[in-house]
Write an enzyme that holds these catalytic residues in place. Sequence first.
Site, PDB file in Angstrom:
ATOM      1  N   GLY A   1       0.804  -1.228   0.000  1.00  0.00           N
ATOM      2  CA  GLY A   1       0.000   0.000   0.000  1.00  0.00           C
ATOM      3  C   GLY A   1       0.831   1.269   0.000  1.00  0.00           C
ATOM      4  O   GLY A   1       0.314   2.360   0.196  1.00  0.00           O
TER       5      GLY A   1
ATOM      6  N   SER B   1       4.016  -3.583  -4.642  1.00  0.00           N
ATOM      7  CA  SER B   1       4.177  -4.914  -4.070  1.00  0.00           C
ATOM      8  C   SER B   1       3.319  -5.917  -4.839  1.00  0.00           C
ATOM      9  O   SER B   1       3.681  -7.096  -4.952  1.00  0.00           O
ATOM     10  CB  SER B   1       3.807  -4.912  -2.588  1.00  0.00           C
ATOM     11  OG  SER B   1       2.508  -4.402  -2.411  1.00  0.00           O
TER      12      SER B   1
ATOM     13  N   ASP C   1       4.669  -1.048 -13.951  1.00  0.00           N
ATOM     14  CA  ASP C   1       5.109  -1.709 -12.722  1.00  0.00           C
ATOM     15  C   ASP C   1       5.672  -3.098 -13.001  1.00  0.00           C
ATOM     16  O   ASP C   1       6.730  -3.475 -12.500  1.00  0.00           O
ATOM     17  CB  ASP C   1       3.930  -1.840 -11.727  1.00  0.00           C
ATOM     18  CG  ASP C   1       3.297  -0.504 -11.413  1.00  0.00           C
ATOM     19  OD1 ASP C   1       3.907   0.532 -11.744  1.00  0.00           O
ATOM     20  OD2 ASP C   1       2.189  -0.497 -10.856  1.00  0.00           O
TER      21      ASP C   1
END
Length: 391
Positions: free
Chosen positions: A126, A131, A176
């Site tokens: 978060g 992640s 990402d």
Amino acid sequence: MNFNQPQNPKDFPFIRNINPGEANIFVESPGRINLIGEHTDYNHGFVFPTAIDKKIHFEISKNGCKKTCRIFSETYKSWFWFNLSSISKSPESWENHILGVVHEILKIKNIDQGFDCIIKSDLPAGAGISSSAALECGLATGLNELFQLNFSKLEIVNIARAAENNFVGSNCGIMDQFASVMSKKDHFILLDCLTLEAKFIPADLKSCKILLINSMVSHNLAESEYNIRRSECEHALKIIKHKFPEVKTLRDVDMELLESCKKDLSEKEYIRVLYILQENERVLKAAEAMKNGDLKKLGELMNQSHYGLKDLYEVSCKELDFLVKFSENKDFIYGSRMMGGGFGGCTINIIEESHIADFSAEVKIAYQKEFNITPEIITVVPSKGTSIYQN
Ligand code: GLA
């Protein structure tokens, strides 16, 4: 032992050594930072990310079952299991990143038996350092090796992103997952999200370090506003295309063309596209500045990026703005801006290493006083992407 129809997967020993002779696979999969180029990936623009030295570790092995797979998170001290022939969405968000990857792989290749996987993370969840991409890319890489699926790195990136888009339900771009898999130690990736051409630029940070300040907030409008920004840009593109059919993506739009469409676009659509055009230019200039070792220029571009995200793309929040303001006008900080999708997460700062300790203490006190929240300070190093390692 017959594990094919376990009534309760708790009843058999977890992973290690149930298949003697079968080597376990160890994978580490990093989070990412992005120096500049936000919300440009799904608009076919440029981004400038890299993987970091904070990672998720995986240990994966076949478990002797036909279909049963078990996942244990050492970090959350929780585990779950699923059957390869009936994968469905879980109410637990982190489980869907795992299930999504398996689901996407099974669309293309066969996984011929069950596996166990133990996960341990030193990536704060978060915080806007991806992640979830690290989780997806690490699992896909591990399963690729374990079952000899022969996926290329780019296919792994695409599987991980598809898991996010199709299964988790987040409409993210490619940045990402690309950064998590493809990065090289001590480099940034100048990625063209239209062609996927990647240029690796040495991270020449001189006596500086990259400091993330985690605002510790994650406003729940992040997901919905992200999707709204996407559709605003898509709608703007549609209108521009109508007038100029040769335009395929926002990359074909320049300032002059945008101005000539201004009256056809809503005010919001206009400023969103304006931001994207400006940000793409900034990314290219920032990569040049990094090549030339010009941290001052790089920092200025980062600050401009923040104000574009705040005022034109409107994805910042008061906590991030406070942190950026606090870093501004400090001669030992070259640049500071919000990072990632927005509405919370971290700011990214380029700071002289010798000032990190004092500055960290100072910003903690100020932020705590303003919001009654203690921010988390994380120093990160540009690192290599997802990789298999020997234990
Ligand atoms: C999130 C998404 C990325 C990208 C950024 C904003 O991290 O996952 O694809 O759009 O936001 O730059």
